[in-house]
Design a protein around this motif. Structure first.
Motif, PDB file in Angstrom:
ATOM      1  N   LYS A 120      -8.631   5.238  -1.902  1.00  0.00           N
ATOM      2  CA  LYS A 120      -7.249   5.671  -1.701  1.00  0.00           C
ATOM      3  C   LYS A 120      -7.185   6.922  -0.828  1.00  0.00           C
ATOM      4  N   SER A 123      -8.193   5.975   2.805  1.00  0.00           N
ATOM      5  CA  SER A 123      -7.146   5.161   3.435  1.00  0.00           C
ATOM      6  C   SER A 123      -5.929   5.999   3.770  1.00  0.00           C
ATOM      7  N   TRP A 124      -5.540   6.898   2.858  1.00  0.00           N
ATOM      8  CA  TRP A 124      -4.393   7.764   3.124  1.00  0.00           C
ATOM      9  C   TRP A 124      -4.652   8.661   4.333  1.00  0.00           C
ATOM     10  N   LYS A 172       4.721   8.436   4.857  1.00  0.00           N
ATOM     11  CA  LYS A 172       4.570   7.016   5.188  1.00  0.00           C
ATOM     12  C   LYS A 172       3.154   6.543   4.892  1.00  0.00           C
ATOM     13  N   GLU A 175       2.839   5.608   1.331  1.00  0.00           N
ATOM     14  CA  GLU A 175       3.428   4.292   1.083  1.00  0.00           C
ATOM     15  C   GLU A 175       2.504   3.177   1.565  1.00  0.00           C
ATOM     16  N   GLN A 176       1.908   3.357   2.747  1.00  0.00           N
ATOM     17  CA  GLN A 176       1.005   2.338   3.287  1.00  0.00           C
ATOM     18  C   GLN A 176      -0.221   2.159   2.396  1.00  0.00           C
ATOM     19  N   THR A 177      -0.722   3.250   1.863  1.00  0.00           N
ATOM     20  CA  THR A 177      -1.909   3.181   1.006  1.00  0.00           C
ATOM     21  C   THR A 177      -1.597   2.496  -0.307  1.00  0.00           C
ATOM     22  N   LEU A 178      -0.470   2.860  -0.920  1.00  0.00           N
ATOM     23  CA  LEU A 178      -0.122   2.310  -2.230  1.00  0.00           C
ATOM     24  C   LEU A 178       0.362   0.863  -2.141  1.00  0.00           C
ATOM     25  N   ALA A 179       0.701   0.407  -0.930  1.00  0.00           N
ATOM     26  CA  ALA A 179       1.189  -0.958  -0.769  1.00  0.00           C
ATOM     27  C   ALA A 179       0.077  -1.988  -0.875  1.00  0.00           C
ATOM     28  N   VAL A 180      -1.177  -1.535  -0.767  1.00  0.00           N
ATOM     29  CA  VAL A 180      -2.330  -2.440  -0.811  1.00  0.00           C
ATOM     30  C   VAL A 180      -3.253  -2.008  -1.953  1.00  0.00           C
TER      31      VAL A 180
END
Length: 230
Positions: A120, A123-124, A172, A175-180
């Motif tokens: 996480k 990726s963030w 953003k 959000e992109q990290t937590l979406a996957v």
């Protein structure tokens, strides 16, 4: 709750801050270079990027040369708390908040939980900075202490993003990290690193064949002369 993010002037020298007030804020410094120099240089760069973000934990050269997971997590938690950036990226449990009050009987995170945390974080930072850190930094190797240089690169980007990245971009990226799911992000990174490794092996193989062919051509006059003499 975490406090709001400090103003950018906190991270400027006095002269720079006054200049920003008169003629607009100066541009942020460039992102850390994706390069692996000596470990001492990597540690010094980590201290520079993280400096001024928090008081504890102390930025120890000894710990930064082979950062244990607990130290990485403490640095991340401290940076989030003091800046108010990415407060929804991790849960309090993931950040280890409350473990001290739970006492010595509190179970430490297992290897899978450590890898999910790092996936996480990597990726963030990748989404926030635009750099494919997941290609250069392996969570599994960081957890096992086998990638000190990569770990320091990760910490350098943590400091840079916390201090200088635009808030909208940072939010953003959360959000992109937590979406996957972390597992999917991990597998994507493994696949990319595997593809790159195969391409590098193919390229090295081509270079080796070209070198062998060039050496063979260079020996042809010698062989021809030997054959004529015989």
């Amino acid at each position: 709750t975490f406090p709001s993010r400090p103003t950018d002037t906190l991270f400027m020298a006095d002269d720079d801050a006054s200049a920003g007030a008169e003629g607009g804020a100066p541009p942020p410094p460039p992102q850390p270079a994706i390069e692996f120099t000596t470990l001492d240089d990597m540690v010094a760069a980590s201290k520079e990027q993280l400096g001024g973000l928090f008081i504890k934990p102390k930025l120890s050269s000894k710990l930064l040369k082979r950062p244990p997971f607990s130290y990485l997590r403490a640095i991340t938690a401290a940076a989030i708390e003091t800046t108010g950036v990415a407060t929804t990226l991790f849960s309090a449990e993931e950040l280890g908040i409350g473990e001290a009050s739970a006492g010595p009987d509190a179970p430490p995170p297992d290897k899978a939980a450590k890898i999910r945390f790092l996936v996480k974080l990597i990726s963030w930072l990748r989404f926030a900075s635009g750099e494919r850190l997941d290609v250069f930094v392996s969570p599994a190797k960081v957890v096992s202490g086998q990638e000190s240089e990569g770990t320091n690169l990760l910490l350098q980007y943590l400091g840079w993003v916390m201090k200088y990245a635009e808030r909208a971009t940072v939010d953003k990226a959360v959000e992109q990290t937590l979406a996957v799911a972390p597992e999917a992000l991990y597998q994507q990174a493994i696949q990319i690193r595997s593809t790159i490794a195969k391409m590098q092996a193919t390229y090295r193989g081509k270079l080796a064949r070209r070198k062998a062919e060039a050496e063979a051509r260079a020996r042809e006059p010698e062989r021809a002369a030997a054959a004529a003499a015989a």
